[in-house]
Design a protein around this motif. Structure first.
Motif, PDB file in Angstrom:
ATOM      1  N   LYS A 130       0.810  -1.211   0.000  1.00 19.34           N
ATOM      2  CA  LYS A 130       0.000   0.000   0.000  1.00 19.34           C
ATOM      3  C   LYS A 130       0.845   1.265   0.000  1.00 19.34           C
ATOM      4  CE  LYS A 130      -3.903   2.175   2.365  1.00 19.34           C
ATOM      5  NZ  LYS A 130      -4.885   2.055   3.489  1.00 19.34           N
ATOM      6  N   PHE A 131       1.916   1.305   0.794  1.00 19.45           N
ATOM      7  CA  PHE A 131       2.728   2.521   0.870  1.00 19.45           C
ATOM      8  C   PHE A 131       3.450   2.789  -0.448  1.00 19.45           C
ATOM      9  CE2 PHE A 131       5.942  -0.620   1.717  1.00 19.45           C
ATOM     10  CZ  PHE A 131       7.158  -0.052   1.366  1.00 19.45           C
ATOM     11  N   ILE A 132       3.795   1.719  -1.178  1.00 20.87           N
ATOM     12  CA  ILE A 132       4.436   1.874  -2.485  1.00 20.87           C
ATOM     13  C   ILE A 132       3.437   2.444  -3.485  1.00 20.87           C
ATOM     14  CG2 ILE A 132       5.682   0.709  -4.335  1.00 20.87           C
ATOM     15  CD1 ILE A 132       6.404  -1.484  -2.287  1.00 20.87           C
ATOM     16  N   GLY A 139       3.352  10.703  -5.524  1.00 25.65           N
ATOM     17  CA  GLY A 139       4.688  11.292  -5.474  1.00 25.65           C
ATOM     18  C   GLY A 139       5.088  11.712  -4.070  1.00 25.65           C
ATOM     19  N   ASN A 140       4.285  11.346  -3.088  1.00 25.20           N
ATOM     20  CA  ASN A 140       4.542  11.721  -1.689  1.00 25.20           C
ATOM     21  C   ASN A 140       4.955  10.481  -0.898  1.00 25.20           C
ATOM     22  OD1 ASN A 140       4.593  12.768   0.879  1.00 25.20           O
ATOM     23  ND2 ASN A 140       2.381  13.044   1.048  1.00 25.20           N
ATOM     24  N   PRO A 141       6.217  10.408  -0.437  1.00 27.75           N
ATOM     25  CA  PRO A 141       6.660   9.206   0.288  1.00 27.75           C
ATOM     26  C   PRO A 141       5.933   8.966   1.598  1.00 27.75           C
ATOM     27  CG  PRO A 141       8.535  10.467  -0.505  1.00 27.75           C
ATOM     28  CD  PRO A 141       7.326  11.332  -0.700  1.00 27.75           C
ATOM     29  N   ASN A 142       5.615  10.050   2.336  1.00 22.36           N
ATOM     30  CA  ASN A 142       4.899   9.917   3.612  1.00 22.36           C
ATOM     31  C   ASN A 142       5.553   8.870   4.503  1.00 22.36           C
ATOM     32  OD1 ASN A 142       2.894  10.614   5.455  1.00 22.36           O
ATOM     33  ND2 ASN A 142       1.480   9.043   4.719  1.00 22.36           N
ATOM     34  N   SER A 143       6.843   9.027   4.729  1.00 22.57           N
ATOM     35  CA  SER A 143       7.630   8.026   5.468  1.00 22.57           C
ATOM     36  C   SER A 143       7.429   8.125   6.971  1.00 22.57           C
ATOM     37  CB  SER A 143       9.122   8.199   5.149  1.00 22.57           C
ATOM     38  OG  SER A 143       9.351   8.079   3.772  1.00 22.57           O
ATOM     39  N   PHE A 263      13.040  -0.899   4.301  1.00 20.47           N
ATOM     40  CA  PHE A 263      12.240  -1.854   3.540  1.00 20.47           C
ATOM     41  C   PHE A 263      10.804  -1.366   3.395  1.00 20.47           C
ATOM     42  CE2 PHE A 263      14.654  -6.141   4.143  1.00 20.47           C
ATOM     43  CZ  PHE A 263      15.792  -5.559   3.623  1.00 20.47           C
ATOM     44  N   ASN A 264      10.320  -0.660   4.411  1.00 21.55           N
ATOM     45  CA  ASN A 264       8.919  -0.286   4.466  1.00 21.55           C
ATOM     46  C   ASN A 264       8.700   1.222   4.386  1.00 21.55           C
ATOM     47  OD1 ASN A 264       7.770  -2.987   4.835  1.00 21.55           O
ATOM     48  ND2 ASN A 264       8.894  -2.955   6.761  1.00 21.55           N
ATOM     49  N   ASN A 265       9.645   1.918   3.804  1.00 18.94           N
ATOM     50  CA  ASN A 265       9.545   3.356   3.587  1.00 18.94           C
ATOM     51  C   ASN A 265      10.221   3.710   2.271  1.00 18.94           C
ATOM     52  OD1 ASN A 265       8.519   4.731   6.285  1.00 18.94           O
ATOM     53  ND2 ASN A 265       9.910   3.091   6.900  1.00 18.94           N
ATOM     54  N   VAL A 266       9.780   4.814   1.694  1.00 20.86           N
ATOM     55  CA  VAL A 266      10.437   5.379   0.523  1.00 20.86           C
ATOM     56  C   VAL A 266      11.168   6.632   0.995  1.00 20.86           C
ATOM     57  CG1 VAL A 266      10.117   6.398  -1.751  1.00 20.86           C
ATOM     58  CG2 VAL A 266       8.648   4.502  -1.018  1.00 20.86           C
ATOM     59  N   ILE A 267      12.468   6.682   0.772  1.00 24.04           N
ATOM     60  CA  ILE A 267      13.311   7.732   1.323  1.00 24.04           C
ATOM     61  C   ILE A 267      13.701   8.730   0.237  1.00 24.04           C
ATOM     62  CG2 ILE A 267      15.313   8.208   2.768  1.00 24.04           C
ATOM     63  CD1 ILE A 267      13.390   6.148   3.979  1.00 24.04           C
ATOM     64  N   THR A 268      13.504  10.014   0.513  1.00 25.26           N
ATOM     65  CA  THR A 268      13.852  11.065  -0.439  1.00 25.26           C
ATOM     66  C   THR A 268      15.309  11.468  -0.270  1.00 25.26           C
ATOM     67  OG1 THR A 268      11.595  11.912  -0.296  1.00 25.26           O
ATOM     68  CG2 THR A 268      13.250  13.343  -1.309  1.00 25.26           C
TER      69      THR A 268
END
Length: 270
Positions: A130-132, A139-143, A263-268
């Motif tokens: 879902k987070f991916i 376009g918002n990582p929302n980490s 693994f469970n976040n998208v990092i900017t």
């Protein structure tokens, strides 16, 4: 957002990859608009040609679909001026560090996180992914916040933090060439490989290389990821043991140190 899927890191034809159909099904099931620039090519020259074509597309984000061992071979073949002028953002993992570190040095934004090629293998349920999906659509990582190792320092909102780094060996090499100014950035440090039998002594060796390169260019702080080391019996060394070791090494700099499960976040990175 519209996504361009590309390949810079593994010399194989993605259309013949064993997980190709699962990957395409993921994009279709989630109604993600995409353009395929990574199928039907299995050479460095073909991969780079299609990547350069993706820069001319109307995609908002270019997703390098996997890690691998080939990105270093593509760097001098990529149209660097077109990369800068394309106004694209870039998303990838692992071997992608070669590209992303150089891209950040040119003022671009990259995202570190997940690959498409094995997305249903590593994220088997809809909830896992879902987070991916949210990132690919908005376009918002929302980490999540990075957890501080010090009770006197608050957790870090990484979506509002300038960060650079990734795979520490690859970052060390590229940083030695581009010398990104770290004083207003946090440095992300992660290590993984397919090797077995590496222990904390080897990890210290790799970390010492990073610290040597940045000795006159220290960051605002350090952010640790989920590094991986495997014993000879292929069991993994506990992440707490790895992090405690890294913290003991880095604490001599008196800089904030954090941890996040990448693994469970998208990092900017920018």
């Amino acid at each position: 957002m519209k996504i361009a899927i590309t390949n810079l890191c593994s010399i194989w034809d993605f259309a013949k990859h064993r997980n190709y159909q699962d990957s395409m099904n993921f994009l279709k099931e989630e109604n993600i608009e995409y353009i395929d620039f990574c199928s039907w090519e299995a050479t460095i020259e073909g991969m780079v040609k299609k990547f350069n074509q993706s820069l001319d597309s109307d995609a908002d984000l270019i997703w390098v679909i996997s890690g691998g061992l080939s990105c270093i071979k593509t760097l001098d073949k990529i149209d660097r001026e077109k990369v800068v002028s394309s106004n694209k953002k870039f998303y990838g993992l692992s071997d992608f560090t070669h590209f992303s570190t150089r891209a950040v040095s040119l003022g671009l934004t990259c995202y570190y996180g997940q690959g498409l090629a094995k997305i249903k293998q590593y994220f088997p349920t809809i909830d896992d992914r879902k987070f991916i999906v949210n990132f690919l659509k908005t376009g918002n990582p929302n980490s999540s916040k990075a957890k501080s190792f010090s009770t006197s320092i608050e957790d870090l909102n990484i979506d509002k933090t300038r960060i650079v780094g990734w795979h520490m060996l690859l970052f060390t090499f590229i940083q030695s060439q581009v010398n990104i100014d770290l004083k207003d950035r946090h440095l992300f440090l992660e290590y993984h490989s397919s090797a077995i039998g590496e222990d904390l002594e080897e990890l210290e060796y790799y970390l010492d290389q990073v610290l040597y390169i940045i000795k006159n260019n220290l960051p605002k702080g350090f952010i640790l990821w989920r590094s991986e080391l495997k014993n000879l019996d292929e069991t993994e060394i506990n992440i707490d043991e790895i992090n405690n070791f890294l913290v003991s090494k880095l604490s001599t700099y008196n800089l904030p140190i954090y941890y996040i499960d990448h693994f469970n976040n998208v990092i900017t990175f920018c």
